[in-house]
Design a protein around this motif. Structure first.
Motif: not given
Length: 292
Positions: A133-135, A241-246
């Motif tokens: 993700l952006p910093t 991306q991996q599904d970090w959000g979930a």
């Protein structure tokens, strides 16, 4: 495991006062620069680079502070700012004869690529960022016990001294932890390549820490100025991306869309080291981006 990508020619390229980067180059056609992440070197791109070199000029450097590139001592807090490292990449491409080029980065390299896109919009034609993700957004989404997954971010954000001492006391255990934890397919990083990554990290503890420390300091300042002034990525952008959000409870695509109006966002089913675990998907994504 060879410490070179077969079929690639190696160059040592001066990019700033007293700093040269190690870079592997092959192919012909429109140029694309591939930036590695932590705790790796340019070798992480070996599969994707060989694929793309069939019809593109592919440039794979070791970032400042990593691999066989120079590792200047940090002095004023800006030596490992992503702005500084992005300027290295632009200078590298220019010396190799490319004033405009596509840029893809993984992990730390993706943060460098992100900054290059904001600082050099007339130079970067297409931008791809893998598994970050952006910093500013990264720090915002880490909270509570979920922040434990990013313990290394907080460790290396501490003032100079303690982080370097702790990591240098057990570098293979520290860096090896991430190589083991973040992959879903251990065979994607064979033992000899894993050893090469650990050798490179062992020799670069101060500069790796400086890179991470910058992301808790000067990089935040630079990104906040861009966010507040409305500076956005003007080129086509692809994010894998991996599904970090979930997992952590946020909308990754929405966070990226705020920075990149022309966005292609997708999640992957492999682990963090996707260019090694699923190079076909990564190469396909980059080819589709470049064709758009």
């Amino acid at each position: 495991m060879s410490t070179t990508i077969p079929g690639f020619t190696y160059h040592r390229v001066p990019v700033a006062d007293g700093v040269s980067l190690n870079a592997a180059v092959s192919g012909s056609g429109s140029p694309i620069v591939l930036l590695h992440g932590f705790p790796q070197t340019h070798l992480m791109w070996r599969h994707v680079a060989a694929d793309l070199a069939a019809d593109h000029t592919v440039i794979c450097p070791d970032l400042r502070g990593y691999g066989a590139s120079d590792k200047p001592a940090e002095t004023d807090g800006s030596g490992y700012a992503k702005r500084t490292m992005a300027a290295d990449v632009v200078a590298l491409a220019h010396v190799l004869g490319h004033d405009r080029f596509a840029l893809a980065g993984h992990d730390r390299g993706a943060l460098v690529a992100f900054r290059a896109g904001l600082d050099h919009p007339g130079t970067i034609t297409h931008l791809a960022c893998l598994d970050v993700l952006p910093t500013l957004d990264m720090w915002d989404v880490l909270h509570g016990v979920t922040a434990a997954v990013g313990f290394h971010l907080y460790l290396m954000a501490q003032p100079p001294g303690l982080p370097e001492e702790l990591i240098a006391a057990a570098p293979d255990a520290f860096f090896g932890h991430f190589l083991d934890l973040w992959t879903d397919d251990p065979s994607a990083i064979p033992a000899d390549l894993r050893a090469a990554y650990l050798d490179a990290c062992r020799a670069a503890v101060p500069s790796i820490v400086a890179d991470y420390r910058a992301s808790a300091g000067i990089d935040v300042t630079h990104d906040r100025v861009d966010r507040d002034t409305g500076n956005r990525l003007r080129m086509p952008v692809a994010v894998l991306q991996q599904d970090w959000g979930a997992a952590l409870g946020f909308d990754a695509a929405a966070l990226w869309s705020a920075w990149a109006p022309d966005l292609r966002h997708a999640t992957v089913t492999c682990g963090h080291f996707m260019a090694e675990e699923d190079p076909a998907v990564v190469a396909k994504t980059l080819r589709e981006l470049l064709a758009g």
